[in-house]
Design an enzyme around this catalytic site. Structure first.
Site, PDB file in Angstrom:
ATOM      1  CB  SER A  23       2.001  -1.511  -4.868  1.00 41.69           C
ATOM      2  OG  SER A  23       1.752  -2.682  -5.618  1.00 41.69           O
ATOM      3  CE1 TYR A  36       2.162  -4.493  -0.419  1.00 44.20           C
ATOM      4  CE2 TYR A  36       1.054  -4.694  -2.540  1.00 44.20           C
ATOM      5  CZ  TYR A  36       2.176  -4.362  -1.793  1.00 44.20           C
ATOM      6  OH  TYR A  36       3.284  -3.891  -2.424  1.00 44.20           O
ATOM      7  CB  ALA A  37      -5.078  -3.536  -2.782  1.00 44.93           C
ATOM      8  CB  ALA A  38      -6.763  -1.230   1.764  1.00 43.04           C
ATOM      9  CE  LYS A  40       2.834  -0.931  -0.578  1.00 42.12           C
ATOM     10  NZ  LYS A  40       4.017  -0.180  -0.157  1.00 42.12           N
TER      11      LYS A  40
END
Length: 117
Positions: A23, A36-38, A40
């Site tokens: 993402s 979530y960022a980690a 992805k």
């Protein structure tokens, strides 16, 4: 890496590829999205690591990092709309095409220009 769990013998025979989905959240910080960022970002590291490990076996590994895709979230993009799932799927199919033999370890941003905004 457990090569059997990845189906390595079968992938070697077909000179197949592995496609991961990350993402743009892996690159662009957003409030309340740290976990979530980690995850992805981990997909990006996994993609590059597997590309190095599996290249000698003739297996390509790439990823697509979509931007906002038909979700309720609102984003300001140079292309002022969200992607359709078909637009993201198009690039997954292109990366998986057996004729894409010279591309591995890459992350293709399909983000409507979010990366430059």
């Amino acid at each position: 890496m457990d090569h059997d769990r990845l189906g390595l013998p079968r992938r070697q025979e077909s000179r197949g590829s592995i496609l991961n989905v990350s993402s743009t959240s892996a690159y662009k910080a957003m409030r309340d999205q740290s976990v979530y960022a980690a995850t992805k970002a981990a997909v990006l590291a996994l993609t590059r690591s597997w590309a190095l490990e599996l290249a000698p076996h003739g297996i390509r590994v790439n990823a697509v990092a979509p931007g906002p895709t038909e979700t309720p979230g609102i984003a300001r993009l140079p292309i002022p709309r969200m992607a359709s799932s078909d637009e993201v799927a198009h690039w997954l199919v292109a990366l998986g095409d057996p004729r894409s033999t010279w591309m591995t370890g890459q992350v293709l941003g399909v983000d409507g220009g979010l990366g430059i905004a």
